[in-house]
Design an enzyme around this catalytic site. Structure first.
Site, PDB file in Angstrom:
ATOM      1  N   ASP A  82       0.807  -1.220   0.000  1.00 55.52           N
ATOM      2  CA  ASP A  82       0.000   0.000   0.000  1.00 55.52           C
ATOM      3  C   ASP A  82       0.838   1.267   0.000  1.00 55.52           C
ATOM      4  O   ASP A  82       1.989   1.284   0.425  1.00 55.52           O
ATOM      5  CB  ASP A  82      -0.959   0.008   1.188  1.00 55.52           C
ATOM      6  N   GLU A 140      -0.586  -2.167   5.101  1.00 59.19           N
ATOM      7  CA  GLU A 140       0.348  -2.160   6.223  1.00 59.19           C
ATOM      8  C   GLU A 140       0.209  -0.896   7.049  1.00 59.19           C
ATOM      9  O   GLU A 140       0.365  -0.922   8.271  1.00 59.19           O
ATOM     10  CB  GLU A 140       1.791  -2.295   5.718  1.00 59.19           C
ATOM     11  N   GLU A 141      -0.080   0.229   6.399  1.00 56.11           N
ATOM     12  CA  GLU A 141      -0.155   1.503   7.111  1.00 56.11           C
ATOM     13  C   GLU A 141      -1.265   1.515   8.148  1.00 56.11           C
ATOM     14  O   GLU A 141      -1.254   2.337   9.065  1.00 56.11           O
ATOM     15  CB  GLU A 141      -0.350   2.658   6.116  1.00 56.11           C
ATOM     16  N   HIS A 368       7.669   8.969   4.643  1.00 50.31           N
ATOM     17  CA  HIS A 368       6.420   9.734   4.658  1.00 50.31           C
ATOM     18  C   HIS A 368       6.645  11.200   4.281  1.00 50.31           C
ATOM     19  O   HIS A 368       5.748  12.026   4.475  1.00 50.31           O
ATOM     20  CB  HIS A 368       5.698   9.619   6.001  1.00 50.31           C
TER      21      HIS A 368
END
Length: 395
Positions: A82, A140-141, A368
């Site tokens: 993702d 996963e986030e 990020h």
């Protein structure tokens, strides 16, 4: 040059092309339809059995063909797929083509590396005295690993050991971060609403101001980690968002805060419970003192990622064969969360950091970040470690 290293070098152009394709087409958790379709087609073209799990998750099972393979161990290799909801500003010519989405954490690289490792291992299946599960995980986030476990990804056949990797810009290119025990923090997310009574800013005594209470809570939360927890224990309490009020001359009726609590405890269930009690005690105390109410909700994320000493040794041997020198292995731990931790709670596992920090290639930005990118020369190292880990255990 040995056979494994040559095989990886031969496939490096394909590896980079796969990573760039995934990078151009990022997808959020449980929306990885294009990505999972490519993954499934790729694995099936290699003769690897596949199944879809939890919507967009893909699990490929490579069955070894060596004598006794049916009774051999099952090794799981995992990649996440993702992306993140942010606009890319890296400026690379393979930047995201989807407005407001980008791969800002390296999951595109993880997926590409595992696919190419699967190709090499599929060509060596006659040497494998056991089976390999290639797990391509969605979301996963937001802790998608637990959903895959609940769907049975560790069963049929039962997984005996699991390995994972994260591309990591805080570690320099050419280095591998590998440690025993806890290596990534447990994470508890929270949503807090402080409830007051609205009014006019000219008559504050007729209202109950949640903004003042929120400001007090925001500051005092930091006293937990500096005054109530052993300073040798890693812990961070961070508020990532705050929202409240509708006008400059209006006392708000509600302020909303959201954030994370990250920690590494030796006795996680007991110490986590005590920490969350301290957290709410402080919030309640402030709100009682300022005569406002509150609503607190926890959003469970992931436990501490715990590396098993035996599996770390297996991984260490594969790393040494790949990079050739123990000086390339560094101790590394961090307070980021990673839901591979869920697998480490169930089976002996090891997780490592593939250093990709290199200012010359623009891969020095933190994860990020809108300019996040990786040093693509490190990808082949991740593939080779995957392959050698499996061959050393099943070959």
């Amino acid at each position: 040059m040995d056979k494994v290293k040559q095989a990886v070098l031969d496939l490096e152009p394909e590896l980079i092309a796969l990573r760039r394709d995934f990078h151009r087409h990022p997808e959020l958790g449980y929306q990885e339809f294009r990505t999972s379709g490519i993954v499934r087609d790729y694995l099936e073209a290699l003769g690897i059995e596949t199944q879809m799990v939890t919507g967009t998750g893909v699990v490929g099972l490579l069955k070894g063909k060596a004598e006794g393979a049916g009774d051999g161990p099952v090794i799981m290799l995992r990649a996440d797929m993702d992306a993140l909801a942010q606009e890319e500003k890296s400026g690379v010519d393979y930047a995201s083509e989807t407005l407001g989405l980008m791969h800002a954490c390296g999951h595109d690289a993880h997926t590409a590396m595992l696919l190419v490792a699967a190709k090499i291992l599929a060509g060596d299946r006659h040497r494998l005295k056991g089976n390999v599960k290639f797990v391509f995980q969605p979301n996963e986030e937001e802790a998608g690993a637990l959903n895959m476990i609940e769907a049975g990804v560790l069963e049929n056949p039962k997984v005996d050991a699991a390995f994972g990797v994260h591309i990591w810009t805080p570690v320099p290119s050419g280095k591998i971060g590998l440690s025993n025990g806890p290596v990534m923090a447990a994470t508890e997310e929270f949503e807090l609403a402080i409830l007051g009574q609205p009014g006019h800013t000219s008559t504050p005594h007729t209202a109950k101001d949640p903004i003042l209470a929120a400001a007090t809570v925001l500051q005092l939360l930091q006293s937990i980690q500096t005054r109530e927890i052993d300073p040798l224990i890693p812990i961070t309490i961070m508020v990532g968002k705050i929202k409240g009020g509708s006008g400059r001359n209006i006392i708000a009726d509600r302020v909303e805060l959201g954030g994370t609590i990250r920690f590494m405890f030796a006795n996680e269930p007991v110490e986590k419970k005590l920490l969350l009690e301290k957290f709410e005690r402080l919030i309640k105390g402030v709100c009682d003192a300022q005569d406002v109410d509150y609503e607190l909700k926890y959003i469970p994320s992931n436990p501490t990622l715990m590396n098993d000493e035996r599996m770390v040794q297996v991984l260490r041997e594969a790393v040494l064969e790949t990079i050739g020198s123990p000086e390339g292995i560094v101790e590394h731990r961090c307070m980021a969360g990673e839901d591979f931790a869920e697998f480490t709670q169930k089976v002996p596992s090891a997780f490592y950091f593939l250093g990709t920090g290199n200012p010359e290639t623009g891969s020095h930005y933190p994860h990020h970040h809108t300019c996040f990118n990786i040093d693509e020369s490190t990808l082949k190292t991740g593939v080779e470690i995957h392959v050698r880990t499996v061959l050393n255990m099943l070959g």
